[in-house]
Design an enzyme around this catalytic site. Structure first.
Site, PDB file in Angstrom:
ATOM      1  N   HIS A 203       0.795  -1.235   0.000  1.00  0.00           N
ATOM      2  CA  HIS A 203       0.000   0.000   0.000  1.00  0.00           C
ATOM      3  C   HIS A 203       0.821   1.275   0.000  1.00  0.00           C
ATOM      4  O   HIS A 203       0.264   2.354   0.086  1.00  0.00           O
ATOM      5  CB  HIS A 203      -0.961   0.018   1.198  1.00  0.00           C
ATOM      6  CG  HIS A 203      -0.248   0.055   2.521  1.00  0.00           C
ATOM      7  ND1 HIS A 203       0.149  -1.075   3.180  1.00  0.00           N
ATOM      8  CD2 HIS A 203       0.155   1.081   3.285  1.00  0.00           C
ATOM      9  CE1 HIS A 203       0.754  -0.754   4.302  1.00  0.00           C
ATOM     10  NE2 HIS A 203       0.782   0.559   4.393  1.00  0.00           N
TER      11      HIS A 203
HETATM   12  C1  UD1 Z   1      -1.942   5.295   6.127  1.00  0.00           C
HETATM   13  C2  UD1 Z   1      -0.622   5.764   6.728  1.00  0.00           C
HETATM   14  C3  UD1 Z   1       0.455   4.730   6.460  1.00  0.00           C
HETATM   15  C4  UD1 Z   1       0.032   3.361   6.936  1.00  0.00           C
HETATM   16  C5  UD1 Z   1      -1.315   2.993   6.339  1.00  0.00           C
HETATM   17  C6  UD1 Z   1      -1.740   1.704   6.973  1.00  0.00           C
HETATM   18  C7  UD1 Z   1      -0.108   8.191   6.789  1.00  0.00           C
HETATM   19  C8  UD1 Z   1       0.741   9.221   6.189  1.00  0.00           C
HETATM   20  N1  UD1 Z   1      -0.165   7.003   6.128  1.00  0.00           N
HETATM   21  O1  UD1 Z   1      -1.785   5.243   4.715  1.00  0.00           O
HETATM   22  O2  UD1 Z   1       1.640   5.090   7.163  1.00  0.00           O
HETATM   23  O3  UD1 Z   1       0.996   2.417   6.544  1.00  0.00           O
HETATM   24  O4  UD1 Z   1      -2.269   4.023   6.646  1.00  0.00           O
HETATM   25  O5  UD1 Z   1      -2.801   1.103   6.397  1.00  0.00           O
HETATM   26  O6  UD1 Z   1      -0.714   8.414   7.801  1.00  0.00           O
HETATM   27  N2  UD1 Z   1      -9.494   4.473   2.461  1.00  0.00           N
HETATM   28  C9  UD1 Z   1     -10.683   3.793   2.465  1.00  0.00           C
HETATM   29  N3  UD1 Z   1     -11.177   3.402   3.685  1.00  0.00           N
HETATM   30  C10 UD1 Z   1     -10.559   3.647   4.865  1.00  0.00           C
HETATM   31  C11 UD1 Z   1      -9.342   4.344   4.826  1.00  0.00           C
HETATM   32  C12 UD1 Z   1      -8.815   4.737   3.625  1.00  0.00           C
HETATM   33  O7  UD1 Z   1     -11.287   3.564   1.425  1.00  0.00           O
HETATM   34  O8  UD1 Z   1     -11.074   3.242   5.927  1.00  0.00           O
HETATM   35  C13 UD1 Z   1      -8.934   4.872   1.152  1.00  0.00           C
HETATM   36  C14 UD1 Z   1      -9.282   6.315   0.768  1.00  0.00           C
HETATM   37  O9  UD1 Z   1      -9.506   6.358  -0.601  1.00  0.00           O
HETATM   38  C15 UD1 Z   1      -7.990   7.047   1.074  1.00  0.00           C
HETATM   39  C16 UD1 Z   1      -6.922   5.989   0.798  1.00  0.00           C
HETATM   40  O10 UD1 Z   1      -7.504   4.757   1.201  1.00  0.00           O
HETATM   41  O11 UD1 Z   1      -7.822   8.186   0.294  1.00  0.00           O
HETATM   42  C17 UD1 Z   1      -5.633   6.204   1.585  1.00  0.00           C
HETATM   43  O12 UD1 Z   1      -5.906   6.316   2.987  1.00  0.00           O
HETATM   44  P1  UD1 Z   1      -4.968   7.215   3.927  1.00  0.00           P
HETATM   45  O13 UD1 Z   1      -5.401   7.023   5.331  1.00  0.00           O
HETATM   46  O14 UD1 Z   1      -4.881   8.591   3.429  1.00  0.00           O
HETATM   47  O15 UD1 Z   1      -3.530   6.615   3.705  1.00  0.00           O
HETATM   48  P2  UD1 Z   1      -3.017   5.121   3.759  1.00  0.00           P
HETATM   49  O16 UD1 Z   1      -2.465   4.773   2.425  1.00  0.00           O
HETATM   50  O17 UD1 Z   1      -4.082   4.258   4.330  1.00  0.00           O
HETATM   51  N1  UDP Z   2      -3.197  -6.338   8.690  1.00  0.00           N
HETATM   52  C1  UDP Z   2      -4.480  -6.876   8.814  1.00  0.00           C
HETATM   53  N2  UDP Z   2      -5.180  -7.186   7.683  1.00  0.00           N
HETATM   54  C2  UDP Z   2      -4.667  -7.016   6.437  1.00  0.00           C
HETATM   55  C3  UDP Z   2      -3.359  -6.463   6.316  1.00  0.00           C
HETATM   56  C4  UDP Z   2      -2.664  -6.131   7.460  1.00  0.00           C
HETATM   57  O1  UDP Z   2      -4.957  -7.075   9.925  1.00  0.00           O
HETATM   58  O2  UDP Z   2      -5.359  -7.325   5.461  1.00  0.00           O
HETATM   59  C5  UDP Z   2      -2.464  -5.973   9.912  1.00  0.00           C
HETATM   60  C6  UDP Z   2      -1.055  -6.492  10.040  1.00  0.00           C
HETATM   61  O3  UDP Z   2      -1.047  -7.812  10.527  1.00  0.00           O
HETATM   62  C7  UDP Z   2      -0.471  -5.498  11.030  1.00  0.00           C
HETATM   63  C8  UDP Z   2      -1.109  -4.205  10.621  1.00  0.00           C
HETATM   64  O4  UDP Z   2      -2.301  -4.561   9.906  1.00  0.00           O
HETATM   65  O5  UDP Z   2      -0.860  -5.824  12.361  1.00  0.00           O
HETATM   66  C9  UDP Z   2      -0.151  -3.438   9.732  1.00  0.00           C
HETATM   67  O6  UDP Z   2      -0.817  -2.384   9.137  1.00  0.00           O
HETATM   68  P1  UDP Z   2      -0.451  -1.813   7.697  1.00  0.00           P
HETATM   69  O7  UDP Z   2       0.306  -2.805   6.912  1.00  0.00           O
HETATM   70  O8  UDP Z   2      -1.721  -1.296   7.136  1.00  0.00           O
HETATM   71  O9  UDP Z   2       0.428  -0.539   8.052  1.00  0.00           O
HETATM   72  P2  UDP Z   2       2.008  -0.297   8.279  1.00  0.00           P
HETATM   73  O10 UDP Z   2       2.468  -1.259   9.303  1.00  0.00           O
HETATM   74  O11 UDP Z   2       2.668  -0.448   6.954  1.00  0.00           O
HETATM   75  O12 UDP Z   2       2.066   1.119   8.712  1.00  0.00           O
END
Ligand code: UD1
Ligand code: UDP
Length: 381
Positions: A203
């Site tokens: 992601h």
């Molecule tokens: C965020 C964090 C990242 C983390 C990731 C974990 C920051 C800068 N980034 O990135 O460090 O690794 O979360 O998962 O804080 N969206 C949905 N449903 C949701 C949430 C998001 O559809 O519940 C979609 C939206 O289109 C949104 C996109 O995902 O624009 C990105 O979500 P966002 O929270 O901005 O960043 P992440 O890529 O999730």
């Molecule tokens: N995780 C989850 N379901 C998924 C993918 C990840 O429960 O489909 C869990 C994973 O085991 C870990 C956490 O989400 O506990 C990590 O989050 P993510 O990879 O979104 O963020 P990052 O660690 O890169 O910030």
């Protein structure tokens, strides 16, 4: 004593769960503030249910948007929470936008901040999380590190030793606590997966938002899928990006694409996997403890213990490199070694430290700043 625990995005929830229990076990009232950055059931409320996290007292409902929007809205809304509630301590975890914005709000109000998972550095400021880490650590009062590199980085940045503790890894506290439950769910069997399979999560904006990088990534996954069946619970950012680039259907022809999995389901999937391919921070750590071979499709990691001691290899995104690393890992899996203090007791150590008088020391440090500010003569321009 009043504590506010901040959580807002998926990786925060397995970190906040053990902290909430550890504060409760010591009779400290710790209320959760959800920033609302992640809001889908599969990205948020499912984790509260599966990890038995207390319901948030506040939800800032920030939702999706640019980094500027998220940080600014959280800053403004969290400031209101803090002025209304005046906690003694704000605890932030990880490196997401709320980690930084809530730290900033608290620091400006003179409220002590503890950062859990402090000091990690990829030294790559094109990563939004790296900027969040640097800002958070420069403002937080107490810095709890998950691995020795965190301590070294903070010392190199001039932070005094008494403010730093190598406490261990709170995300692994959740893994240790829920591992057997996750196994009992039998997720691989429920999905009809064969004995040997691989799991993918991806992601990072650098991998999925740019069409060329995303195309290369899909090509890479198809090559690995020719060696071992792959299952890919897909983050909503990735789903939207691959759809936009017209890559999703092609990928789904060789890789089994699923919606995001719940915490227990995903833990069960990882534990029985022969290989994990990821760009997640947390997954690099979890596979280290599970002893599952992990290929990190990035140029760097802020979690070097997972490489030096764990089963993680940072391989980049070139399809040929990933393919040959996957072949090597499947033929000869790396040895499992668990980093120091990744033992299920990190949150208890953090709470013990917080209750050891360190909050008075942090308050005295702030009082010295205001004395100095009032006694120093004004500087000429
Ligand atoms: C965020 C964090 C990242 C983390 C990731 C974990 C920051 C800068 N980034 O990135 O460090 O690794 O979360 O998962 O804080 N969206 C949905 N449903 C949701 C949430 C998001 O559809 O519940 C979609 C939206 O289109 C949104 C996109 O995902 O624009 C990105 O979500 P966002 O929270 O901005 O960043 P992440 O890529 O999730
Ligand atoms: N995780 C989850 N379901 C998924 C993918 C990840 O429960 O489909 C869990 C994973 O085991 C870990 C956490 O989400 O506990 C990590 O989050 P993510 O990879 O979104 O963020 P990052 O660690 O890169 O910030």
């Amino acid at each position: 004593m009043k504590v506010v625990l901040v959580a807002g995005a998926r990786p925060n929830f397995p970190k906040v769960a053990p902290l909430a229990s550890a504060f409760a076990a010591r009779g400290v009232s710790a209320d959760i503030c959800h920033t609302g950055q992640h809001y889908d059931e599969a990205m948020s409320s499912l984790f509260f249910d599966e990890l038995s996290i207390p319901r948030p007292r506040w939800n800032l409902d920030v939702g999706s948007g640019s980094h500027g929007h998220q940080a600014a809205a959280i800053l403004e809304r969290f400031e209101r929470v803090l002025t209304g509630d005046r906690p003694d301590l704000v605890v932030v975890v990880g490196d997401v936008n709320g980690t930084m914005a809530c730290t900033l709000a608290a620091a400006k109000l003179g409220i002590t901040v503890a950062h859990v998972e402090a000091g990690l550095r990829s030294f790559d400021r094109t990563m939004p999380e790296e900027v969040n880490r640097v800002v958070t650590d420069s403002l937080a009062d107490l810095l709890y590190c998950s691995e020795p590199s965190g301590v070294e980085n903070l010392r190199a940045e001039g932070i005094e030793d008494w403010r730093i503790l190598h406490a261990g890894n709170v995300m692994i506290d959740s893994l240790v606590r829920h591992r057997s439950r996750a196994r009992r769910i039998g997720r691989p069997r429920a999905l009809g997966l064969p004995e040997r399979y691989g799991v993918v999560t991806m992601h990072r904006p650098s991998n999925v938002d740019d069409p060329d990088s995303a195309r290369q990534l899909c090509d890479t996954l198809s090559r690995v899928a020719a060696m071992i069946p792959l299952v890919f619970p897909m983050h909503p950012r990735t789903q939207a990006a691959l759809q936009r680039h017209g890559l999703l259907d092609g990928l789904a022809a060789s890789v089994r694409v699923l919606p995001p999995e719940g915490y227990l389901e995903f833990l069960g999937l990882m534990e029985s996997a022969s290989l994990v391919l990821t760009d997640s921070g947390g997954v690099q750590e979890e596979t280290t403890v599970l002893g599952v071979p992990c290929l990190t499709l990035r140029r760097n990691t802020e979690r070097p213990a997972t490489v030096a001691q764990g089963t993680n290899r940072v391989v980049g995104t070139d399809p040929r490199d990933v393919e040959s690393a996957a072949r090597a890992f499947l033929g000869s899996p790396p040895e499992r070694r668990v980093p120091d203090l990744w033992d299920g007791r990190a949150a208890a150590r953090i709470v013990e430290h917080v209750l050891s008088g360190v909050l008075d020391r942090a308050a005295a440090r702030r009082a010295r700043w205001s004395e100095r500010a009032s006694t120093e003569p004004p500087r000429s321009a």
